[in-house]
Scaffold this active site. Structure first.
Site: not given
Ligand code: NI
Length: 170
Positions: A51, A138, A92-93, A134-135, A46
């Site tokens: 991000q 963000h 997380c990226l 989670h997204e 995701g």
């Molecule tokens: Ni993330």
């Protein structure tokens, strides 16, 4: 399509609150396409627009094994979440190499638009539910490490700042 740069924690822009998308047009579709390219390239499940330093309410996801089930959520709103919660490992990226346990609703249902501006509801459990929550965090400027203790969070911060500095030197 072009790959976008993923902001890394503790970059301050990760804490900006995203604004709603006003019109789903070609500009937004281009952002969605670029976000998918960026997410697949990084092997993520995701990615939120925050991000990639775009502060609009756009999320792309694909939790399938085959990487062939893209989901787009524009202006997502949670309409229901289960009272049952699950604690599971999350990554997380924007926080590379760090995984830790986070408590999330087991199931969640969101209402959102797709890249054509069509409104629909998506219900998820397991990884999909976790990913949606989670997204959506963000988009509110929240990174998952904020659920961890201050001690852990500071360790992560130090580690990532050092990694970035070493990478810059190399
Ligand atoms: Ni993330």
């Amino acid at each position: 399509m072009s790959k976008l740069t993923i902001l890394r924690y503790p970059h301050p822009n990760l804490h900006q609150v995203a604004k709603p998308v006003e019109v789903v047009d070609d500009r937004v579709r281009q952002i969605v396409a670029d976000m998918f390219e960026t997410m697949y390239d990084a092997n993520g499940v995701g990615l939120a627009a925050t991000q990639v330093d775009i502060h609009e309410r756009i999320i792309v996801m694909d939790v399938s094994e085959e990487r062939d089930q893209p989901i787009v959520l524009i202006n997502p709103v949670v309409v229901w979440s289960s009272s049952e919660h699950v604690v599971n490992e999350e990554g997380c990226l924007s926080v590379p190499g760090i995984y830790d346990a986070v408590d999330r609703a087991e199931r969640v249902r969101v209402k959102a638009m797709d890249e054509h501006g069509n409104s629909r509801e998506v219900e998820g459990e397991g990884l999909l539910s976790r990913c949606i929550q989670h997204e959506m965090d963000h988009l509110q400027g929240k990174v998952f490490v904020e659920y961890l203790s201050a001690l852990k969070r500071n360790r992560i911060k130090t580690k990532l700042v050092k990694a970035e500095r070493d990478a810059a030197k190399a």
